[in-house]
Write a protein that holds these residues in place. Structure first.
Motif, short mmCIF file in Angstrom:
data_model
loop_
_atom_site.label_atom_id
_atom_site.label_comp_id
_atom_site.label_asym_id
_atom_site.label_seq_id
_atom_site.Cartn_x
_atom_site.Cartn_y
_atom_site.Cartn_z
N GLY A 266 0.80 -1.22 0.00
CA GLY A 266 0.00 0.00 0.00
C GLY A 266 0.83 1.26 0.00
O GLY A 266 0.44 2.27 -0.58
N LEU A 267 1.98 1.22 0.64
CA LEU A 267 2.87 2.39 0.71
C LEU A 267 3.93 2.36 -0.39
O LEU A 267 4.86 3.17 -0.36
N GLY A 268 3.78 1.45 -1.33
CA GLY A 268 4.75 1.35 -2.40
C GLY A 268 6.04 0.72 -1.90
O GLY A 268 6.06 -0.01 -0.91
N TYR A 269 7.12 1.04 -2.59
CA TYR A 269 8.40 0.39 -2.32
C TYR A 269 9.43 1.36 -1.78
O TYR A 269 9.44 2.53 -2.14
N ASP A 270 10.28 0.84 -0.90
CA ASP A 270 11.40 1.59 -0.33
C ASP A 270 10.93 2.80 0.46
O ASP A 270 11.48 3.89 0.36
N ASN A 271 9.91 2.58 1.30
CA ASN A 271 9.49 3.65 2.20
C ASN A 271 10.54 3.75 3.31
O ASN A 271 10.71 2.83 4.10
N LYS A 272 11.24 4.86 3.36
CA LYS A 272 12.40 5.00 4.24
C LYS A 272 12.02 4.89 5.72
O LYS A 272 12.78 4.32 6.51
N GLU A 273 10.88 5.45 6.10
CA GLU A 273 10.47 5.39 7.51
C GLU A 273 10.20 3.96 7.94
O GLU A 273 10.65 3.52 9.01
N LEU A 274 9.48 3.22 7.11
CA LEU A 274 9.21 1.82 7.43
C LEU A 274 10.49 1.00 7.43
O LEU A 274 10.71 0.17 8.32
N ASN A 275 11.34 1.24 6.43
CA ASN A 275 12.63 0.52 6.37
C ASN A 275 13.42 0.71 7.66
O ASN A 275 13.96 -0.25 8.23
N GLN A 276 13.50 1.95 8.12
CA GLN A 276 14.31 2.25 9.31
C GLN A 276 13.71 1.63 10.56
O GLN A 276 14.45 1.11 11.42
N ALA A 277 12.39 1.66 10.67
CA ALA A 277 11.74 1.06 11.83
C ALA A 277 12.03 -0.43 11.90
O ALA A 277 12.29 -0.99 12.98
N LEU A 278 12.00 -1.09 10.75
CA LEU A 278 12.29 -2.52 10.71
C LEU A 278 13.75 -2.82 11.03
O LEU A 278 14.06 -3.77 11.75
N LYS A 279 14.64 -1.99 10.51
CA LYS A 279 16.07 -2.17 10.80
C LYS A 279 16.34 -2.00 12.29
O LYS A 279 17.10 -2.77 12.89
N ASP A 280 15.72 -0.99 12.89
CA ASP A 280 15.92 -0.76 14.32
C ASP A 280 15.40 -1.93 15.14
O ASP A 280 16.02 -2.33 16.14
N GLN A 281 14.26 -2.50 14.73
CA GLN A 281 13.69 -3.62 15.48
C GLN A 281 14.54 -4.87 15.32
O GLN A 281 14.71 -5.63 16.28
N ILE A 282 15.10 -5.08 14.14
CA ILE A 282 15.98 -6.23 13.93
C ILE A 282 17.16 -6.17 14.88
O ILE A 282 17.61 -7.20 15.42
N ASP A 283 17.68 -4.99 15.12
CA ASP A 283 18.82 -4.85 16.02
C ASP A 283 18.45 -5.10 17.48
O ASP A 283 19.32 -5.36 18.31
N LYS A 284 17.15 -5.03 17.78
CA LYS A 284 16.70 -5.26 19.16
C LYS A 284 16.25 -6.70 19.37
O LYS A 284 16.78 -7.43 20.20
N LEU A 285 15.24 -7.11 18.58
CA LEU A 285 14.63 -8.43 18.78
C LEU A 285 13.65 -8.67 17.64
O LEU A 285 12.84 -7.79 17.33
N TYR A 286 13.74 -9.81 16.98
CA TYR A 286 12.75 -10.08 15.94
C TYR A 286 12.01 -11.38 16.12
O TYR A 286 11.12 -11.70 15.34
N HIS A 287 12.32 -12.15 17.15
CA HIS A 287 11.50 -13.31 17.47
C HIS A 287 11.65 -13.65 18.94
O HIS A 287 12.72 -13.56 19.52
N THR A 288 10.52 -14.04 19.51
CA THR A 288 10.52 -14.58 20.86
C THR A 288 9.28 -15.45 21.00
O THR A 288 8.36 -15.38 20.18
#
Length: 393
Positions: free
Chosen positions: A51-73
């Protein structure tokens, strides 16, 4: 280079998709690019996902930040992003409780189980479902069992018993199937795979009345038509007819695998209990970060308002195609989920649109489905129409 990549995939994958001969490399906004650098205007959005198209920088950064914290539990523990995503998803959907899954098919499986568990808890003896002809609810056994296309069900029969099929937008056909064993009626407010068929106001209100008068649950599958695509955050809101259970996926994660089924407090109280249902990856921190971030962007950027602003232009241009080209029979749909029925072979048209640098998908009834990213602008619609005209010539 492209041929070698495609060949490698063909040699190692189970052939269950009729893939187009394109190896995609990256995307930006409304466009995708293959490994040779060719640009494609995308009016498919990964089956109404991006829906937001491709390479949305804000979404990309939020996902990158979460990966550095925790992505599964384990789901035995709480995590912040799950609670935030659930709260926001309930708020925009108008529901009370939500369960996160990994896909739309899983969301519909959960909805079916919740409906039967509700009937079990209430000791009603109900277990049957009424579904719609031309519907599509997913590929798993339960979802296939309520999908209204023989071609999807027959290779896997016997499927789940206790399902009856009514005609979409025909209340009398629904009433004829209701009995004391009916526990739920499941439908898409706007059928996607089935041919872009929009429910009428009378039909939606009629289904709600039938359910209320007979102690039946109403399930709305908004996996494709939800999250802004029809001009409301969810399609049921445009009708003012609230379901008891709502399923969603696709655009709520903008490409991150996530789905959900939500329900009213009443259904939650009497349906699924601890141990009845689960998903190892459902509601994981990465997926929930995607959901809450997508909602934040949707609301800040007023994506729904944008849909309502640009959709009439898409409607107008598609109607002009109907008037201009003999091979275009009619237009149907709503918002940014529209289709045109054509008389030419879709495979032939698809091949030509790829050559033109346009990505489209089809639906039942020889329909070209138009489900672009919701960030589409009038200039993109003009570009799509020109490319499509050449492909249909």
């Amino acid at each position: 280079m492209v041929n070698s990549k495609i060949q490698a995939a063909e040699e190692n994958l189970i052939h269950v998709y009729n893939r187009f001969p394109i190896a995609l490399d990256h995307g930006e906004g409304m466009y995708l690019y293959d490994t040779e650098g060719k640009e494609y205007l995308d009016f498919a959005a990964g089956f109404a996902v991006s829906g937001l198209g491709y390479d949305n920088k804000e979404l990309n950064q939020a996902l990158k930040d979460q990966i550095d914290k925790l992505y599964h539990t384990s789901n035995l523990y709480f995590h912040e992003s799950c609670g935030e995503a659930a709260k926001e998803l309930n708020r925009i959907s108008g529901m009370d409780r939500v369960f996160f899954t990994n896909s739309g098919g899983e969301a519909n499986e959960g909805a079916l189980k919740a409906a039967r568990r509700y009937a079990y808890t209430k000791k009603t003896g109900r277990y049957e479902f009424i579904a719609m002809q031309n519907s599509f609810h997913g590929r798993s056994f339960g979802a296939v069992s309520v999908t209204g296309h023989d071609s999807y069900r027959e290779p896997f029969e016997p499927v789940v018993p206790g399902v009856r099929f009514a005609e979409f937008n025909d209340l009398d056909s629904v009433k004829a199937l209701v009995n004391d064993k009916t526990c739920a009626i499941i439908l898409e407010p706007l059928q996607g795979e089935g041919g872009i068929n929009l429910a009428t106001q009378e039909f939606m209100e009629g289904i709600r009345k039938i359910c209320d008068e007979n102690g039946i649950l109403m399930i709305c599958d908004e996996v494709q038509c939800g999250m802004g695509r029809t001009g409301n955050m969810f399609a049921w809101q445009g009708f003012g007819v609230k379901p008891d259970i709502l399923t969603m996926a696709k655009a709520i994660g903008n490409g991150i695998p996530v789905g959900a089924f939500a329900m009213t407090e009443e259904v939650a109280k009497y349906s699924l209990q601890p141990g009845d249902h689960g998903a190892t990856y459902g509601g994981n921190p990465l997926a929930c970060t995607a959901v809450k971030t997508v909602i934040e962007i949707f609301e800040r950027e007023d994506i729904v308002g944008h849909v309502n602003q640009v959709a009439p232009y898409l409607t107008k241009k598609l109607d002009e195609l109907v008037d201009e080209l003999d091979c275009v029979v009619r237009r149907k749909g709503k918002g940014l989920m529209q289709g045109i029925e054509i008389t030419k072979p879709l495979a032939e048209v698809n091949k030509k649109t790829i050559e033109e640098g346009l990505l489209i998908i089809q639906a039942q009834g020889n329909v070209i489905r138009s489900v672009p990213p919701l960030i589409v602008e009038e200039k993109h619609i003009d570009e799509m129409i020109e490319k499509l005209k050449r492909a249909l010539a």
